[in-house]
Design an enzyme around this catalytic site. Structure first.
Site, PDB file in Angstrom:
ATOM      1  N   HIS A 198       3.262  -4.443   6.261  1.00 48.90           N
ATOM      2  CA  HIS A 198       2.332  -3.322   6.098  1.00 48.90           C
ATOM      3  C   HIS A 198       2.446  -2.400   7.316  1.00 48.90           C
ATOM      4  CE1 HIS A 198      -0.314  -5.062   2.802  1.00 48.90           C
ATOM      5  NE2 HIS A 198       0.428  -6.114   3.128  1.00 48.90           N
TER       6      HIS A 198
ATOM      7  N   ARG B   6      -3.226   4.840  -1.822  1.00 47.96           N
ATOM      8  CA  ARG B   6      -3.077   3.471  -1.296  1.00 47.96           C
ATOM      9  C   ARG B   6      -2.876   2.428  -2.395  1.00 47.96           C
ATOM     10  NH1 ARG B   6      -5.282  -0.134   2.812  1.00 47.96           N
ATOM     11  NH2 ARG B   6      -6.481  -1.839   1.901  1.00 47.96           N
TER      12      ARG B   6
ATOM     13  N   HIS C 294       0.861  -1.193   0.000  1.00 49.44           N
ATOM     14  CA  HIS C 294       0.000   0.000   0.000  1.00 49.44           C
ATOM     15  C   HIS C 294       0.893   1.238   0.000  1.00 49.44           C
ATOM     16  CE1 HIS C 294      -3.195  -2.820   1.751  1.00 49.44           C
ATOM     17  NE2 HIS C 294      -3.520  -2.549   0.502  1.00 49.44           N
TER      18      HIS C 294
ATOM     19  N   GLU D 189       1.906  -5.738  10.635  1.00 46.16           N
ATOM     20  CA  GLU D 189       1.410  -4.355  10.582  1.00 46.16           C
ATOM     21  C   GLU D 189       2.300  -3.598  11.566  1.00 46.16           C
ATOM     22  OE1 GLU D 189      -0.930  -2.948   8.763  1.00 46.16           O
ATOM     23  OE2 GLU D 189      -2.123  -4.618   7.981  1.00 46.16           O
TER      24      GLU D 189
ATOM     25  N   GLU E 195       2.007   3.517   3.074  1.00 44.57           N
ATOM     26  CA  GLU E 195       2.615   2.892   4.256  1.00 44.57           C
ATOM     27  C   GLU E 195       4.145   2.938   4.158  1.00 44.57           C
ATOM     28  OE1 GLU E 195       0.645  -0.960   4.397  1.00 44.57           O
ATOM     29  OE2 GLU E 195      -1.337  -0.021   4.429  1.00 44.57           O
TER      30      GLU E 195
END
Length: 416
Positions: free
Chosen positions: A303, A233, A175, A377, A178
């Site tokens: 991510h 994104r 994305h 994440e 990020e």
């Protein structure tokens, strides 16, 4: 002097086309029950909300918080709505423009590539070439495909050359917004070559495993997030019949494709694409992994944000056959990560730990037979969201590296 003025004018003119985000706010709303969910759907239908966590209004669950960005002109409408309906909220970021400027707080003034700064694509591309050239015995660079806009997708193979080695595949930058993700992939490669022959664990890992590192998967989107819209994104593909561009690459894989937690609307941030693997980037990745399936024993996709360590499945609530094993691995990896700075990560299967989302790369990799498939994440939990300051790159990368090394070592000891 005139040349300087012309340069300044040109710079101002070109930056003028970029979205500036002045006065945008990021809200966090507490969603307690079904009624609150209904109200959030209503709010999303009257105001344009950019969902940060979860990725879309469709993924909101009771007893969670929802983070979203609101354009300056909609701030009052949103505040009135939240107050009128007695929804508990806080403002995480008061002015997105200021937060964007504050991201660049690194004291590294290196003109070129730096591991403690966010690097644009041209800088990363040059770095892939340079680091491979400087470390021929440990790194080779290849191109696994080209993006929709014709950019090369560079893959670094990191490890001591030897035949038939098992491998771990790591990708970053799915994305576009990020940015901490590609920063980690660069850090990983640097640490691999820096500590090889110095530190026992890394030396063993590189002697016995290969690491395939894809520093930026969604190159077009990443470029766009630097040049036009920081909050972009998706990919940048276009299709006839829609003026909206891009597909969410992490909804584009053949893993319960578009069944849940993904949108069929090309304008949505979670658009699954016209078909599974419609994106050139997705296809390049799946082709490479399928070609090397016999050697790839683990798949890690990086991510941000939320501080989570997830494993399959995300496209349904079913659990993988080695659920107990995967759960013990992520638990131990999260403990390793926390040992450095105390950063707490939640962990578990994607669907129940966060939300249902079909078409993800980790689920796809697992269904290809890669037993150890994980999604990271990274930092933080929302204070900065996608605008994590550069001053946190090093700490974030150091702690993440501990978890990655733990997983790689586990894989090495449990080869299949």
């Amino acid at each position: 002097m005139l040349a300087f003025l012309i340069l300044v004018t040109v710079a101002l003119a070109s930056s003028h086309h970029a979205e500036d985000f002045e006065g945008n706010k990021v809200f966090r709303v507490s969603v307690e029950d079904e009624n609150h969910m209904t109200l959030m759907h209503e709010l999303a239908s009257i105001s344009e909300l950019d969902f940060w966590k979860p990725d879309s209004v469709a993924q909101i669950k009771p007893h969670t918080t929802v983070d979203f960005r609101v354009k300056a002109e909609d701030v009052l409408t949103v505040e009135d709505f939240l107050e009128h309906n007695e929804l508990h909220y806080e403002v995480l970021i008061n002015n997105l423009r200021s937060a964007m400027d504050a991201q660049f707080d690194s004291h590294s003034r290196a003109a070129g590539h730096s591991y403690t700064k966010y690097n644009n694509w041209e800088t990363i591309e040059a770095w892939t070439k340079e680091i491979a050239a400087q470390n021929p015995s440990l790194i080779s660079r290849s191109v696994i495909g080209t993006t929709f806009e014709g950019r090369s997708m560079y893959l670094l193979k990191v490890g001591k050359a030897s035949s038939n080695k098992p491998a771990v595949f790591i990708d970053c930058g799915f994305h576009a917004r990020e940015w901490i993700s590609p920063a980690f992939c660069q850090w990983f490669v640097k640490e691999a070559v820096r500590t090889y022959g110095q530190e026992a664990q890394m030396t063993k890992l590189l002697d016995k495993l290969d690491f395939y590192v894809l520093p930026v998967f969604n190159v077009d989107g990443y470029v766009y997030s630097w040049t036009k819209s920081r909050m972009w994104r998706k990919t940048r593909s276009s299709r006839t019949g829609s003026s909206c561009r891009g597909v969410d690459p992490n909804r584009n894989f053949k893993a319960g494709w578009c069944e849940t937690g993904a949108s069929k609307d090309p304008c949505s941030d979670t658009y699954c694409g016209p078909t599974a693997e419609s994106e050139k980037e997705t296809k390049a990745l799946t082709n490479f992994i399928q070609k090397n399936l016999s050697s790839i024993k683990a798949y890690l996709t990086v991510h941000s944000y939320s501080q989570l360590l997830l494993y399959p499945y995300s496209y349904s609530y079913k659990l993988p056959s080695n659920n107990a094993e995967l759960n013990s691995v992520v638990k131990a990896a999260a403990n390793e990560l926390a040992s450095l700075y105390g950063t707490k990560y939640k962990y578990g299967p994607g669907a129940s730990t966060i939300y249902l989302a079909a078409g993800g790369s980790d689920d796809w990799a697992y269904d290809q037979g890669i037993k150890y498939s994980f999604t990271f994440e990274l930092r933080d939990t929302g204070r900065y969201g996608f605008l994590l300051p550069e001053s946190q790159i090093q700490a974030t990368s150091e702690e993440t590296l501990l978890a990655v090394k733990y997983i790689a070592n586990y894989v090495l000891e449990h080869l299949y």
